[in-house]
Design an enzyme around this catalytic site. Sequence first.
Site, PDB file in Angstrom:
ATOM      1  N   GLU A  63       0.862  -1.192   0.000  1.00 44.45           N
ATOM      2  CA  GLU A  63       0.000   0.000   0.000  1.00 44.45           C
ATOM      3  C   GLU A  63       0.893   1.235   0.000  1.00 44.45           C
ATOM      4  O   GLU A  63       1.746   1.388   0.871  1.00 44.45           O
ATOM      5  CB  GLU A  63      -0.912  -0.019   1.232  1.00 44.45           C
ATOM      6  CG  GLU A  63      -1.638   1.288   1.523  1.00 44.45           C
ATOM      7  CD  GLU A  63      -2.453   1.815   0.347  1.00 44.45           C
ATOM      8  OE1 GLU A  63      -3.315   1.086  -0.152  1.00 44.45           O
ATOM      9  OE2 GLU A  63      -2.214   2.989  -0.082  1.00 44.45           O
ATOM     10  N   ARG A  69     -27.371   8.768 -10.815  1.00 41.61           N
ATOM     11  CA  ARG A  69     -26.526   9.870 -10.361  1.00 41.61           C
ATOM     12  C   ARG A  69     -26.210  10.848 -11.492  1.00 41.61           C
ATOM     13  O   ARG A  69     -26.172  12.055 -11.283  1.00 41.61           O
ATOM     14  CB  ARG A  69     -25.222   9.325  -9.761  1.00 41.61           C
ATOM     15  CG  ARG A  69     -25.444   8.649  -8.431  1.00 41.61           C
ATOM     16  CD  ARG A  69     -24.166   8.051  -7.880  1.00 41.61           C
ATOM     17  NE  ARG A  69     -24.411   7.525  -6.545  1.00 41.61           N
ATOM     18  CZ  ARG A  69     -23.516   6.870  -5.826  1.00 41.61           C
ATOM     19  NH1 ARG A  69     -22.297   6.665  -6.311  1.00 41.61           N
ATOM     20  NH2 ARG A  69     -23.789   6.434  -4.633  1.00 41.61           N
TER      21      ARG A  69
HETATM   22  P1  ADP Z   1     -11.052  -0.249  -4.321  1.00 36.27           P
HETATM   23  O1  ADP Z   1     -12.368   0.310  -3.870  1.00 36.27           O
HETATM   24  O2  ADP Z   1     -11.060  -0.696  -5.700  1.00 36.27           O
HETATM   25  O3  ADP Z   1     -10.504  -1.237  -3.345  1.00 36.27           O
HETATM   26  P2  ADP Z   1      -9.566   1.829  -3.032  1.00 36.27           P
HETATM   27  O4  ADP Z   1      -9.434   3.227  -3.447  1.00 36.27           O
HETATM   28  O5  ADP Z   1     -10.408   1.531  -1.828  1.00 36.27           O
HETATM   29  O6  ADP Z   1     -10.057   0.993  -4.292  1.00 36.27           O
HETATM   30  O7  ADP Z   1      -8.134   1.202  -2.719  1.00 36.27           O
HETATM   31  C1  ADP Z   1      -7.068   1.289  -3.618  1.00 36.27           C
HETATM   32  C2  ADP Z   1      -5.794   1.353  -2.800  1.00 36.27           C
HETATM   33  O8  ADP Z   1      -4.666   1.174  -3.649  1.00 36.27           O
HETATM   34  C3  ADP Z   1      -5.602   2.682  -2.107  1.00 36.27           C
HETATM   35  O9  ADP Z   1      -5.363   2.474  -0.743  1.00 36.27           O
HETATM   36  C4  ADP Z   1      -4.390   3.293  -2.819  1.00 36.27           C
HETATM   37  O10 ADP Z   1      -3.609   4.133  -2.006  1.00 36.27           O
HETATM   38  C5  ADP Z   1      -3.635   2.047  -3.240  1.00 36.27           C
HETATM   39  N1  ADP Z   1      -2.693   2.273  -4.354  1.00 36.27           N
HETATM   40  C6  ADP Z   1      -2.910   3.000  -5.488  1.00 36.27           C
HETATM   41  N2  ADP Z   1      -1.819   2.973  -6.289  1.00 36.27           N
HETATM   42  C7  ADP Z   1      -0.890   2.227  -5.642  1.00 36.27           C
HETATM   43  C8  ADP Z   1       0.458   1.847  -5.942  1.00 36.27           C
HETATM   44  N3  ADP Z   1       1.047   2.273  -7.056  1.00 36.27           N
HETATM   45  N4  ADP Z   1       1.124   1.082  -5.064  1.00 36.27           N
HETATM   46  C9  ADP Z   1       0.538   0.658  -3.905  1.00 36.27           C
HETATM   47  N5  ADP Z   1      -0.727   1.010  -3.565  1.00 36.27           N
HETATM   48  C10 ADP Z   1      -1.438   1.763  -4.404  1.00 36.27           C
END
Ligand code: ADP
Length: 475
Positions: free
Chosen positions: A55, A305
């Site tokens: 993350e 929406r």
């Molecule tokens: P979903 O609802 O599809 O699970 P979210 O927005 O809740 O999407 O979660 C996506 C997560 O992925 C976020 O916590 C974001 O910070 C993380 N994320 C995005 N890009 C990267 C990356 N390049 N490396 C690691 N984590 C990432």
Amino acid sequence: MKKLLLVACLIVCLFHTCAAAGPLEYDVVVVGGGGAGLVAATAAAEQGASVIVLEKMSYLGGNTIRSGGVINAVNPELQKAQGIEDSTDLHFKHTYEGGDNKANPELVRTLVEGALPALQRALDRGLKIYPEITTATGALWPRTHRLVEPAGTGWIRVYSESAAKAGVEIRKDTKVVSLLREEPLAGRVYGVKAVDKAGNELEIHARRGVVMASGGFGADVKLRMQHNPTLGPDTPTTNHPGATGEGIIMSQDIGAAVTGMDFIQIHPHGDPKLGDLTGRASDFVQKYIYVNIEGKRFVNEAERRDVQVAGIIAQPETRMFIINDQNGVSDPNIFGDHLDELLAADRVQKGDTLAELAEKIGVPAAALEATVARYNELVKQGKDVDFGRPENTLQQTIETPPFYATPRVPTVHHTMGGLVINKEAQVIDRRGEVIPGLFAAGEVTGGIHGTNRLGGNAITDINVFGWIAGTNAAK
Ligand code: ADP
């Protein structure tokens, strides 16, 4: 002899250092610790796979934790108790047609049929919901379940606890920067490259599969403007700052196909200052109406929406108020906001009469009174001949003081487009072939919601496809 020992020591040390600096290895590598990522990690680890979640932010939860947390599922047991007729065919129809028939019907079918089992999985792991079924904003039908815990915190708690219990390792502040594939556009995806907070580069190999669960790109102004030039830097967003879409780009770099990238959802319930969805006095479309700054209704409040937003955009100053009475109050609302705090912070206004409320929010009192009186008449008649609000949202008059107004503006919410997947959550390349070793789930994917996502379907999506992705990646 001493010299020999020293050399031997050096060789051993060198070997250890090299080993430590080499790639880490797990069965499954999950990119992103939001809703879909934690669900996928749990699914994979519960099958015995060794799993790491990477993350990039210093917190888990992504957009999921900031959402209303509500989930759509056809749930005859709870719906029947409220006299609601429903079926997975109807959920399919609403989802598919509510996205202008642009989704992949096979994925929509997987979504609606997987919804109740997905909800049940979370309940079995400690999620708590209210028994009362409602209709989320733009959900088109009463099949929405609300969580007892505020916003999306219940999902992240349940699935980070379940992941931990199953032995998943979680590394925050670790940003994935690229995917490793045997050949640039061919062969298996076998891992990722990442960078930690200190700037150290890591290579992490996946013996079985990589799950891309990095969310959408609603917070990336450049990328979203590339797909909708009207969504410039001044357009507010509900998204967390990490919703920047690089998971999509790095997957494209190794050959992945994308779909629906221009379909960006604007939510009608943005807080005018924060851009997020918090701060409203009422959660229930059954219990409120919208008025413009002239005190007039302008749209069916239970519509899609995108239709609601088009309605607001056509109004003077592109803003509106949600109006409800004391019987319509949600205290706390689904985001955990308490009414007294919202009133104290001037985020909601209150009036003992509609005229007093009108004065506080700067709309003509006579117009607001006439609008509410007309709405009450329509409720009593059982038919919204003015804006076509469906009967299952036309049940409660607005006449018990005090009255409340919540100001709202359109705000960028969800990117419906993203990676092409099949119903096994395998990522598909630009030739239409499966990319071995790469799976994806959640907002990073496309093809599930078409042009417009129903309220409450995103949480269904992360649960259904997150679980499929994790299960298949672990095979
Ligand atoms: P979903 O609802 O599809 O699970 P979210 O927005 O809740 O999407 O979660 C996506 C997560 O992925 C976020 O916590 C974001 O910070 C993380 N994320 C995005 N890009 C990267 C990356 N390049 N490396 C690691 N984590 C990432």
